[in-house]
Every structure is written in C-alpha cells, then in structure tokens.
Design a protein around this motif. Structure first.
Motif, PDB file in Angstrom:
ATOM      1  N   TYR A 191      42.580  36.786  47.287  1.00 57.80           N
ATOM      2  CA  TYR A 191      43.702  35.946  47.720  1.00 57.80           C
ATOM      3  C   TYR A 191      45.010  36.738  47.687  1.00 57.80           C
ATOM      4  O   TYR A 191      45.751  36.807  48.686  1.00 57.80           O
ATOM      5  CB  TYR A 191      43.801  34.733  46.805  1.00 57.80           C
ATOM      6  N   ASN A 231      44.077  29.347  39.029  1.00 54.68           N
ATOM      7  CA  ASN A 231      42.676  29.690  39.276  1.00 54.68           C
ATOM      8  C   ASN A 231      41.808  29.104  38.165  1.00 54.68           C
ATOM      9  O   ASN A 231      42.239  29.012  37.008  1.00 54.68           O
ATOM     10  CB  ASN A 231      42.533  31.213  39.322  1.00 54.68           C
ATOM     11  N   LEU A 291      43.108  30.315  53.743  1.00 56.27           N
ATOM     12  CA  LEU A 291      42.435  31.602  53.899  1.00 56.27           C
ATOM     13  C   LEU A 291      40.916  31.474  53.794  1.00 56.27           C
ATOM     14  O   LEU A 291      40.204  32.483  53.856  1.00 56.27           O
ATOM     15  CB  LEU A 291      42.934  32.586  52.835  1.00 56.27           C
ATOM     16  N   LEU A 301      39.188  30.709  51.114  1.00 54.32           N
ATOM     17  CA  LEU A 301      38.768  31.391  49.897  1.00 54.32           C
ATOM     18  C   LEU A 301      38.484  30.387  48.788  1.00 54.32           C
ATOM     19  O   LEU A 301      39.097  29.318  48.724  1.00 54.32           O
ATOM     20  CB  LEU A 301      39.859  32.354  49.424  1.00 54.32           C
ATOM     21  N   ARG A 346      45.226  39.594  50.265  1.00 51.33           N
ATOM     22  CA  ARG A 346      45.443  39.136  51.643  1.00 51.33           C
ATOM     23  C   ARG A 346      46.868  38.615  51.835  1.00 51.33           C
ATOM     24  O   ARG A 346      47.479  38.828  52.890  1.00 51.33           O
ATOM     25  CB  ARG A 346      44.423  38.066  52.005  1.00 51.33           C
ATOM     26  N   ASP A 376      37.942  36.073  43.258  1.00 49.47           N
ATOM     27  CA  ASP A 376      38.530  35.194  44.272  1.00 49.47           C
ATOM     28  C   ASP A 376      40.041  35.377  44.332  1.00 49.47           C
ATOM     29  O   ASP A 376      40.634  35.494  45.409  1.00 49.47           O
ATOM     30  CB  ASP A 376      38.229  33.724  43.960  1.00 49.47           C
ATOM     31  N   TYR A 407      48.570  27.051  45.113  1.00 56.02           N
ATOM     32  CA  TYR A 407      47.472  28.029  45.153  1.00 56.02           C
ATOM     33  C   TYR A 407      46.263  27.463  45.883  1.00 56.02           C
ATOM     34  O   TYR A 407      45.720  28.079  46.809  1.00 56.02           O
ATOM     35  CB  TYR A 407      47.099  28.447  43.733  1.00 56.02           C
ATOM     36  N   THR A 435      46.946  27.065  49.767  1.00 53.86           N
ATOM     37  CA  THR A 435      47.059  28.312  50.531  1.00 53.86           C
ATOM     38  C   THR A 435      45.753  29.106  50.486  1.00 53.86           C
ATOM     39  O   THR A 435      45.406  29.771  51.466  1.00 53.86           O
ATOM     40  CB  THR A 435      48.231  29.164  50.026  1.00 53.86           C
ATOM     41  N   ALA A 436      45.003  29.026  49.383  1.00 54.89           N
ATOM     42  CA  ALA A 436      43.683  29.661  49.357  1.00 54.89           C
ATOM     43  C   ALA A 436      42.756  29.005  50.371  1.00 54.89           C
ATOM     44  O   ALA A 436      41.959  29.682  51.040  1.00 54.89           O
ATOM     45  CB  ALA A 436      43.089  29.586  47.957  1.00 54.89           C
ATOM     46  N   THR A 490      38.509  29.457  44.629  1.00 58.05           N
ATOM     47  CA  THR A 490      39.531  29.633  43.584  1.00 58.05           C
ATOM     48  C   THR A 490      38.894  29.575  42.199  1.00 58.05           C
ATOM     49  O   THR A 490      39.458  29.038  41.258  1.00 58.05           O
ATOM     50  CB  THR A 490      40.613  28.539  43.706  1.00 58.05           C
TER      51      THR A 490
END
Length: 347
Positions: A266, A322, A253, A255, A269, A262, A246, A249-250, A257
C-alpha cells in the motif's frame, strides 16, 4: 477520467482522496483547537498563496486571457475546478457580470464536515482568492459579490464577479448580497475543456496534484501560524486521517489490510503515485521502503523537517489501522532527499 481497471489511475485517485481528507482535517482541527479566527486566517493565507501562484498562469493555460475580466474570472473557476474534479457551475450574465456557484456537496467540506466549519472560513477563502482577481488583472473596478454560503445553510456557495464603474477600496472587493440568487446553471452555456491536451492520464494527475498541493500548502500555513503547536494540532489530524481512510484508500488499490506485507505494498504504491520512486526491501528481517524523492517537499526551501514529520503522521496512522497494528518509522536524508520507511509490529 480515470477508470477502475487502470491501477496507476486508481493510485492517483487514492492519493488524491487521502490528501483531500487531510486538507479538510487540518481546517477542522484548526477550528476545533485554535478557534474560528485562526482557521479563517489560515484559509485566507492558503488561497492568497495559490491565487498569487496560479491565477494568471492558469488563465493562459486555459486560454482565457482575451475575455472580459469578469467572464475570465468566472470561467477560470469553472474550468480549473472541473479539472480538479470539484463541482462548480458557471452562469454568464454580461461582459461585466458573471456568476459561479459551488453546489452541495462542497468538495472541501463534503459529508458531515460542513457542520463544523464557520462562515469565517468561507469568507477567508473568498478574501484570499475571489476578492483578489481584480488586483491580479490590474483592474481596480473588479470585485466579487457573495450571495450565499453553504456553511451558512444556503443552497450553495455562490456569487458573481462584477466590474463596477469606479475603483474599489479594499473592503469593497468582497461584498455580500444574500437577497440575490444565482440564475439556473445551463451546461450548454458553460466552457469546455479541450480533450486533446487533457487526456485521462493528465486529468488523473491533475486531480492528484489539486489535493496534494492544497493539503501541503495548508500545512505550511499552519506551521507558520502555530509554530511548535503545529506538531500537536496538525500532527494529530494527520494521524487521524490515516486511521480513518486507510481501509477506503487500500480498497481503491484493491489491497488487503491484514498484514505488514499488505501495508508495505500500500505505502509503496501510494508513494509511487506521488512520484517518489519507492521500492520494498527486507533489511535485517524487517520490511523497509526506500523512496528516492519526496514530492511533498518539492519547491519548499524551509519548514522541511516539520513538514515531513507532520505529513508522515498520515502514513503512521494508516499503519496503526492495519489489522497487524503496525508502527512506521520514517527518516529522510536532507542531503540527497532519500527517505526510508521501516515497518514493524506494534510493541
């Protein structure tokens, strides 16, 4: 290929990354919890399925149908894996003998994962694909000779397609010759991909498709092999991959977490990068995501409930990773394919 300042391409890469890891996780989970023989059979079935579906059409797409069979086979592996961002080398020797080599790090088992994979799994892959090229080309004299395997500690998975002077029995289509060694790779002698039909957008989608299709179909194979136990073995692997990847890969992007918001951005997208047409809503004070499609189930006529349930474990693991310790509930309307994802704080 894709560039860091292109958000759409970044999402394709993030989807490719988490499904790549899911594929590796499924294979290692099969080894760890059901043994090398089961894992090898699963990998054999996966690559046989993909060979039967993709090899001959791929030869046409790549413009290789007029080449000698051994050369066409080797060039197919080089070009198709290049498009999927898998590192492969191609060394032609003659019209009847053509080498390929997958140098380390192996895409499917990169990092420390290579230490957990028995040779039987590598052999299963070659049985499912390399050894079947002659059958698909209607050339019973074409086989594959393996000269090294990374899982055995060799300096790469390598070997050559070879056309013999006689028809091959089934057990002779894959042969082992560890005393031989692949010649050096010369990029100048390797085929190239025409950039005109392969712009960055198409290459980014191809990378995504490569990972998604391999992981989806490995999951389908395991559902067939393990039955009800697939929910335990594969489902746990999916959750573990979501937990582990997580953050990475966030970050792809760009982003955070930290919050439910948030995570909602995620997941939305990631689903849109799959082509699932997702949107975020607030329903009764809770965050919901609705997706109009489910790419992971396209073309699948059976196994849909088990496949969807296990695949969702990836995103449920990501939600739990998260900082807000979220839970994620997923429901799919089997009639119209619409999926609803409800995000809530754990507990």
């Amino acid at each position: 290929m894709s560039t860091p300042d292109n958000p759409e391409h970044a999402a394709y890469r993030a989807v490719a990354e988490i499904h790549h890891r899911f594929l590796t996780g499924l294979i290692i989970a099969a080894v760890a919890h059901r043994g090398a023989e089961t894992a090898a059979e699963a990998v054999y079935r996966l690559f046989k399925l993909h060979h039967d579906e993709k090899f001959l059409p791929g030869l046409k797409i790549l413009g290789l149908t007029d080449l000698p069979d051994a050369v066409a086979s080797a060039q197919y592996h080089y070009l198709s894996n290049f498009i999927g961002t898998v590192k492969v080398e191609y060394m032609p020797e003659s019209d009847r003998k053509s080498w390929i080599r997958y140098p380390p790090p192996r895409w499917i088992f990169d990092g420390t994962a290579i230490c957990a994979v028995p040779d039987a799994v590598t052999i299963g892959m070659m049985r499912g694909w390399h050894a079947r090229n002659g059958l698909s080309l209607d050339n019973p004299r074409l086989g594959f000779v393996c000269t090294g395997m990374t899982t055995a500690g060799d300096a790469g998975l390598e070997g050559y397609f070879y056309e013999y002077d006689h028809d091959l029995d089934e057990e002779d289509r894959l042969r082992f010759a560890p005393e031989e060694m692949a010649p050096p790779f010369d990029p100048a002698r390797a085929p190239t991909v025409d950039p005109a039909p392969w712009p960055p957008e198409r290459l980014a989608r191809a990378e995504r498709n490569y990972s998604v299709d391999h992981s989806r179909d490995m999951l389908r194979v395991l559902i067939d092999l393990l039955g009800a136990d697939s929910g335990v073995v594969a489902g746990r692997a999916g959750r573990q991959i979501g937990l582990q990847y997580y953050d990475a890969t966030a970050a792809m992007l760009e982003l955070n977490t930290r919050s439910a918001e948030d995570f909602a951005e995620y997941l939305c997208r990631m689903l849109n990068a799959l082509g699932d047409r997702a949107s975020i809503d607030i329903v009764d004070g809770a965050i919901e995501i609705t997706s109009q499609d489910c790419r992971i189930l396209r073309g699948v006529s059976d196994q849909t409930a088990a496949l969807f349930d296990i695949w969702c474990k990836i995103w449920q693991g990501a939600a739990a990773a998260n900082a807000a310790r979220l839970t994620l509930r997923a429901d799919r309307n089997a009639t119209n394919g619409t999926c609803r994802w409800r995000i809530a704080a754990d507990g």
